[in-house]
Design a protein around this motif. Structure first.
Motif, PDB file in Angstrom:
ATOM      1  N   ASP A 246       0.833  -1.210   0.000  1.00 51.05           N
ATOM      2  CA  ASP A 246       0.000   0.000   0.000  1.00 51.05           C
ATOM      3  C   ASP A 246       0.869   1.261   0.000  1.00 51.05           C
ATOM      4  O   ASP A 246       0.594   2.228  -0.723  1.00 51.05           O
ATOM      5  N   GLU A 247       1.927   1.250   0.805  1.00 49.40           N
ATOM      6  CA  GLU A 247       2.801   2.424   0.905  1.00 49.40           C
ATOM      7  C   GLU A 247       3.558   2.656  -0.398  1.00 49.40           C
ATOM      8  O   GLU A 247       3.756   3.806  -0.811  1.00 49.40           O
ATOM      9  N   LEU A 248       3.979   1.585  -1.031  1.00 50.26           N
ATOM     10  CA  LEU A 248       4.682   1.713  -2.312  1.00 50.26           C
ATOM     11  C   LEU A 248       3.775   2.348  -3.356  1.00 50.26           C
ATOM     12  O   LEU A 248       4.171   3.274  -4.073  1.00 50.26           O
ATOM     13  N   LEU A 249       2.548   1.859  -3.459  1.00 51.56           N
ATOM     14  CA  LEU A 249       1.610   2.414  -4.431  1.00 51.56           C
ATOM     15  C   LEU A 249       1.279   3.863  -4.111  1.00 51.56           C
ATOM     16  O   LEU A 249       1.124   4.686  -5.016  1.00 51.56           O
ATOM     17  N   ALA A 250       1.186   4.180  -2.828  1.00 52.71           N
ATOM     18  CA  ALA A 250       0.923   5.566  -2.436  1.00 52.71           C
ATOM     19  C   ALA A 250       2.086   6.465  -2.839  1.00 52.71           C
ATOM     20  O   ALA A 250       1.889   7.585  -3.327  1.00 52.71           O
ATOM     21  N   ALA A 251       3.308   5.968  -2.662  1.00 57.19           N
ATOM     22  CA  ALA A 251       4.491   6.752  -3.033  1.00 57.19           C
ATOM     23  C   ALA A 251       4.535   7.010  -4.532  1.00 57.19           C
ATOM     24  O   ALA A 251       5.051   8.038  -4.983  1.00 57.19           O
ATOM     25  N   LEU A 252       3.979   6.093  -5.302  1.00 64.80           N
ATOM     26  CA  LEU A 252       3.963   6.236  -6.758  1.00 64.80           C
ATOM     27  C   LEU A 252       2.717   6.955  -7.262  1.00 64.80           C
ATOM     28  O   LEU A 252       2.537   7.110  -8.472  1.00 64.80           O
ATOM     29  N   GLY A 253       1.862   7.379  -6.344  1.00 60.40           N
ATOM     30  CA  GLY A 253       0.661   8.116  -6.739  1.00 60.40           C
ATOM     31  C   GLY A 253      -0.498   7.230  -7.152  1.00 60.40           C
ATOM     32  O   GLY A 253      -1.356   7.646  -7.925  1.00 60.40           O
ATOM     33  N   GLN A 254      -0.553   6.002  -6.626  1.00 56.85           N
ATOM     34  CA  GLN A 254      -1.628   5.054  -6.930  1.00 56.85           C
ATOM     35  C   GLN A 254      -1.814   4.858  -8.453  1.00 56.85           C
ATOM     36  O   GLN A 254      -2.900   5.069  -8.996  1.00 56.85           O
ATOM     37  N   PRO A 255      -0.776   4.447  -9.161  1.00 56.57           N
ATOM     38  CA  PRO A 255      -0.928   4.219 -10.612  1.00 56.57           C
ATOM     39  C   PRO A 255      -1.975   3.145 -10.875  1.00 56.57           C
ATOM     40  O   PRO A 255      -1.920   2.055 -10.311  1.00 56.57           O
ATOM     41  N   VAL A 256      -2.923   3.456 -11.745  1.00 53.78           N
ATOM     42  CA  VAL A 256      -4.076   2.583 -11.955  1.00 53.78           C
ATOM     43  C   VAL A 256      -3.651   1.187 -12.397  1.00 53.78           C
ATOM     44  O   VAL A 256      -4.213   0.182 -11.939  1.00 53.78           O
ATOM     45  N   LEU A 257      -2.690   1.099 -13.293  1.00 47.29           N
ATOM     46  CA  LEU A 257      -2.267  -0.194 -13.822  1.00 47.29           C
ATOM     47  C   LEU A 257      -1.933  -1.167 -12.703  1.00 47.29           C
ATOM     48  O   LEU A 257      -2.345  -2.336 -12.730  1.00 47.29           O
ATOM     49  N   TRP A 258      -1.163  -0.713 -11.718  1.00 47.64           N
ATOM     50  CA  TRP A 258      -0.693  -1.587 -10.653  1.00 47.64           C
ATOM     51  C   TRP A 258      -1.637  -1.607  -9.462  1.00 47.64           C
ATOM     52  O   TRP A 258      -1.765  -2.634  -8.788  1.00 47.64           O
ATOM     53  N   ALA A 259      -2.304  -0.480  -9.176  1.00 53.57           N
ATOM     54  CA  ALA A 259      -3.114  -0.378  -7.968  1.00 53.57           C
ATOM     55  C   ALA A 259      -4.416  -1.160  -8.073  1.00 53.57           C
ATOM     56  O   ALA A 259      -4.858  -1.770  -7.089  1.00 53.57           O
ATOM     57  N   ALA A 260      -5.069  -1.141  -9.247  1.00 49.34           N
ATOM     58  CA  ALA A 260      -6.382  -1.791  -9.358  1.00 49.34           C
ATOM     59  C   ALA A 260      -6.305  -3.309  -9.089  1.00 49.34           C
ATOM     60  O   ALA A 260      -7.060  -3.816  -8.250  1.00 49.34           O
TER      61      ALA A 260
END
Length: 505
Positions: free
Chosen positions: A293-307
């Motif tokens: 969760d923290e990694l995705l937050a640091a990257l700005g929640q990129p849709v490709l990886w976050a969804a």
């Protein structure tokens, strides 16, 4: 001579002897070798760290190279830097000695561009294209190249996160034919090929691919170990084999402990999260899920990886009967779906709708048309098993017998194809041998009764049989009771003997 030691490290890395490569490269870095040799050693050790599941350490080495020798920094360092949530430093080529446009420099540039695009809004399509072209360039190169990951593997991950397993399969098939990257990547390409098969619903091919990967002679390192055990868990989960999941889970825990969280491991850890939810082990995995969760937050929640990540977390919460967590991840999916990058029909939109419908079903609101449409869209996105599970949940929670039959038929239909779980999962190792003995009470079983009988003899519970066949545990009980009455079996032991005889007839 440190130059000789660097050459030994490079050769060891390319033949898959990563421990020897790390030893030699580290010895050079600890010496007073000339800067060019230190940079070469740093690149080798970074590649080794990436394969051994320590991408943050690889990122540190790339950052050091960019600081001390900016013109030697590779654009492909973005694999480690972006993969751990770091910024990619801007470097300019040396105007006095511009790098020649070789196959490797061209591929490195495409890889770096693709990785950066994958975390940008709407960048997944261009990322997939660039990674495909990078792999094509390296196919023409005579000698293998040690990267932090191969462009074919990265491209397969992008395709899988886009819900396009067929594209992932095509990419790694080409890589396998060309032996792209040589020894360090052979097992990884096989595993990703098998993952694409599993996602596409061909469980027999996925199992064969996993077996082929496990049979590779190269040493097994942390990144491949994590992917392999997650793939094994995914196959066993799709078979509805709870006992098998318990056996896999102990190995999964060890693999997770040896691998630091990074962007490229979200697929594997996400699958293990669903398994952990089913086994009541989400608390153990919580630190790793938080790191994701923290990694995705640091990257700005990129849709490709976050969804896809939040979809796995949603399924894990559902399996663990944790409604608040399920609602939280459904909200994340809804946010991803309204992102400008998530166009209508995209995987993010499909997953957001599926999560919303699933929550309605869990609340007892079963709309057959909506469930059917969502299940079909999940299947189209390479998530047929998840669509079947949604239909099964709807069947369990409806009081309308017609809807129940429709939902169970939908679940079975979604999984109909070249592979079935009965063909994939062998009997448990501790199951007693099946001894066929003549029975004085022969009985002709229906196709469904034969399926139930075979699984009952394998030692599965009514619930596990129901999960396997996509029927309710109560329906399984009804089948067993009917067979017992028709056979005239007076005890459970008699029933088992009579069923064995009937299956043999």
């Amino acid at each position: 001579m440190t130059s000789d030691l660097v050459a030994v490290a490079e050769q060891a890395a390319l033949t898959g002897e990563l421990v020897e490569a790390a030893r030699c490269a580290d010895e050079v870095l600890a010496s007073d070798a000339p800067l060019p040799e230190l940079v070469r050693a740093a690149h080798v050790l970074a590649g080794v760290h990436a394969h051994r599941g320590m991408l943050a350490d690889a990122a540190e080495l790339h950052a050091w190279v960019a600081a001390v020798a900016p013109t030697c920094a590779s654009p492909a360092a973005a694999v480690a830097l972006v993969g751990t949530g770091r910024e990619v430093p801007t470097t300019a080529p040396d105007p006095a000695r511009p790098a020649p446009p070789t196959l490797r420099t061209g591929a490195d540039g495409l890889v770096g561009k693709a990785v950066r695009a994958s975390v940008q809004p709407g960048g997944s399509a261009s990322a997939l294209s660039d990674l495909t072209r990078a792999a094509s360039l390296l196919e023409c190169r005579a000698a293998p190249v040690l990267h932090d990951d191969s462009p074919a593997a990265l491209g397969a991950l992008v395709a899988l996160h886009r819900g396009e397993p067929d594209l992932a399969r095509t990419l790694v098939d080409r890589a396998l034919v060309a032996d792209l990257g040589g020894a360090p990547y052979r097992r990884r390409h096989l595993l990703l090929r098998a993952w694409a098969d599993m996602t596409g619903g061909d469980l027999i091919a996925a199992r064969a691919g996993l077996d082929a990967a496990n049979a590779r002679p190269e040493p097994l390192h942390a990144r491949d170990e994590l992917l392999a055990v997650a793939l094994e868990a995914g196959l066993v989960r799709r078979a509805g084999d709870t006992r098998g999941l318990l056996a896999v889970w102990s190995r999964a825990r060890e693999a997770v402990l040896r691998h630091a969280m990074d962007l490229w491991s979200l697929l594997a850890v996400g699958e293990l999260a669903v398994v952990a939810g089913r086994l009541g082990q989400l608390g153990w995995l919580a630190p790793h899920l938080q790191a994701g969760d923290e990694l995705l937050a640091a990257l700005g929640q990129p849709v490709l990886w976050a969804a896809p990540w939040h979809w796995c977390a949603f399924l894990a919460a559902v399996a663990a009967d944790d409604p608040p967590s399920a609602q939280r991840h459904a909200a994340h999916l809804a946010e991803a779906a309204v992102d400008p990058a998530a166009q209508a029909g995209s995987l993010a939109a499909v997953l957001a709708r599926a999560a919303r419908t699933w929550l309605h079903v869990l609340a007892g609101d079963v709309q057959a048309d909506e469930v059917s449409a969502v299940a079909a869209s999940l299947s189209d996105a390479g998530l047929a098993y998840d669509g079947a599970r949604l239909a099964k949940e709807a069947a369990v929670r409806t009081s309308d017998k017609k809807v129940l039959a429709t939902m169970l038929g939908l679940a079975r239909g979604l999984l109909a194809g070249p592979a079935t779980t009965a063909e994939i999962v062998a009997p448990a190792a501790d199951a007693p041998p099946v001894v066929v003995t003549p029975s004085p009470r022969p009985c002709v079983l229906s196709d469904r009764e034969r399926e139930v009988a075979e699984l009952l003899l394998d030692g599965l519970t009514y619930r596990e049989i129901g999960d396997r066949l996509f029927i309710t545990a109560k329906t399984v009980e009804h089948h067993v009771r009917g067979m017992r009455q028709r056979l005239g079996s007076e005890s459970r032991t008699d029933l088992f003997a009579d069923l064995r005889a009937s299956l043999a007839s």
